[in-house]
Design an enzyme around this catalytic site. Structure first.
Site, mmCIF file in Angstrom:
data_model
loop_
_atom_site.group_PDB
_atom_site.id
_atom_site.type_symbol
_atom_site.label_atom_id
_atom_site.label_comp_id
_atom_site.label_asym_id
_atom_site.label_seq_id
_atom_site.Cartn_x
_atom_site.Cartn_y
_atom_site.Cartn_z
ATOM 1 N N HIS A 75 26.520 20.233 -30.337
ATOM 2 C CA HIS A 75 25.058 20.155 -30.218
ATOM 3 C C HIS A 75 24.663 18.818 -29.616
ATOM 4 O O HIS A 75 25.309 17.808 -29.833
ATOM 5 C CB HIS A 75 24.388 20.344 -31.583
ATOM 6 C CG HIS A 75 24.933 19.442 -32.650
ATOM 7 N ND1 HIS A 75 26.124 19.704 -33.315
ATOM 8 C CD2 HIS A 75 24.488 18.275 -33.157
ATOM 9 C CE1 HIS A 75 26.380 18.741 -34.180
ATOM 10 N NE2 HIS A 75 25.405 17.844 -34.100
ATOM 11 N N HIS A 94 21.797 15.953 -29.489
ATOM 12 C CA HIS A 94 20.616 15.410 -30.166
ATOM 13 C C HIS A 94 19.646 14.853 -29.121
ATOM 14 O O HIS A 94 20.070 14.150 -28.196
ATOM 15 C CB HIS A 94 20.995 14.214 -31.057
ATOM 16 C CG HIS A 94 21.869 14.540 -32.221
ATOM 17 N ND1 HIS A 94 21.391 14.570 -33.522
ATOM 18 C CD2 HIS A 94 23.198 14.810 -32.309
ATOM 19 C CE1 HIS A 94 22.398 14.838 -34.338
ATOM 20 N NE2 HIS A 94 23.502 14.987 -33.633
HETATM 21 P P1 5GP Z 1 26.174 15.531 -36.154
HETATM 22 O O1 5GP Z 1 26.427 14.392 -37.099
HETATM 23 O O2 5GP Z 1 27.143 16.647 -36.338
HETATM 24 O O3 5GP Z 1 26.058 15.073 -34.724
HETATM 25 O O4 5GP Z 1 24.721 16.037 -36.506
HETATM 26 C C1 5GP Z 1 24.445 17.091 -37.344
HETATM 27 C C2 5GP Z 1 22.931 17.160 -37.459
HETATM 28 O O5 5GP Z 1 22.604 18.407 -38.007
HETATM 29 C C3 5GP Z 1 22.354 16.074 -38.390
HETATM 30 O O6 5GP Z 1 21.397 15.308 -37.674
HETATM 31 C C4 5GP Z 1 21.744 16.881 -39.519
HETATM 32 O O7 5GP Z 1 20.534 16.334 -39.996
HETATM 33 C C5 5GP Z 1 21.516 18.241 -38.877
HETATM 34 N N1 5GP Z 1 21.553 19.358 -39.819
HETATM 35 C C6 5GP Z 1 22.491 19.562 -40.801
HETATM 36 N N2 5GP Z 1 22.210 20.703 -41.461
HETATM 37 C C7 5GP Z 1 21.100 21.227 -40.887
HETATM 38 C C8 5GP Z 1 20.322 22.405 -41.152
HETATM 39 O O8 5GP Z 1 20.597 23.191 -42.036
HETATM 40 N N3 5GP Z 1 19.240 22.609 -40.356
HETATM 41 C C9 5GP Z 1 18.901 21.749 -39.360
HETATM 42 N N4 5GP Z 1 17.805 22.043 -38.645
HETATM 43 N N5 5GP Z 1 19.595 20.636 -39.089
HETATM 44 C C10 5GP Z 1 20.693 20.370 -39.845
#
Ligand code: 5GP
Ligand code: ZN
Length: 141
Positions: free
Chosen positions: A100, A102
């Site tokens: 994903h 951001h």
């Molecule tokens: P990563 O650290 O993998 O780059 O980011 C994961 C992101 O997913 C985090 O910013 C976290 O807040 C978001 N996230 C985790 N669980 C959920 C969820 O259930 N719904 C949404 N909308 N975002 C989520």
């Protein structure tokens, strides 16, 4: 994937605030935003890493990110700049293993940032840069 949070959002098994959707890509509000307007752009296919996506899907992901960037800039959301951030692998900070992108609105003194180790400020020699450059360059397809 059955126990992937983002797959569940894509399949409407979990709620999310959807901002964009087409046949290949979905975008929704991050549940724990760094700043208001923090959005995640996600391919609908379950792939852990960005390099597992084909070129077309990678482009689509960044094109949707660009559209969101423009919309944030036109909106009244506090945003003096925007970070595109992609944690590719656990050591890079990835917590949800469905790739994903951001999109994070940024403003001065918002408290978010990257941390650097002490030696970061000592610039490497050109030879070192060239050696690493050569290693990576020869493996690019
Ligand atoms: P990563 O650290 O993998 O780059 O980011 C994961 C992101 O997913 C985090 O910013 C976290 O807040 C978001 N996230 C985790 N669980 C959920 C969820 O259930 N719904 C949404 N909308 N975002 C989520
Ligand atoms: Zn998934």
């Amino acid at each position: 994937m059955t126990d992937c949070i983002f797959c569940k959002i894509i399949n409407s098994e979990l709620p999310a605030s959807l901002i964009y959707e087409d046949d290949h890509v979905i975008a929704f509000m991050d549940i724990q935003p760094v700043n208001p307007g923090h959005i995640l752009v996600v391919p609908k296919i379950h792939k852990e890493l960005i390099a597992e996506l084909d070129e077309d899907l990678t482009s689509r992901l960044f094109n949707v990110g660009a559209k969101i960037n423009l919309a944030i800039r036109k909106s009244n959301i506090k945003s003096e700049g925007i970070n595109y951030f992609l944690a590719d692998g656990e050591a890079a900070g990835q917590e949800v293993f469905h790739t994903h992108l951001h999109i994070i609105p940024r403003f001065q003194n918002d408290g978010f940032g990257l941390k650097f180790h002490k030696t970061y400020y000592e610039l490497p020699k050109r030879e070192e840069l060239d050696e690493i450059c050569g290693n990576i360059k020869q493996l690019m397809e």
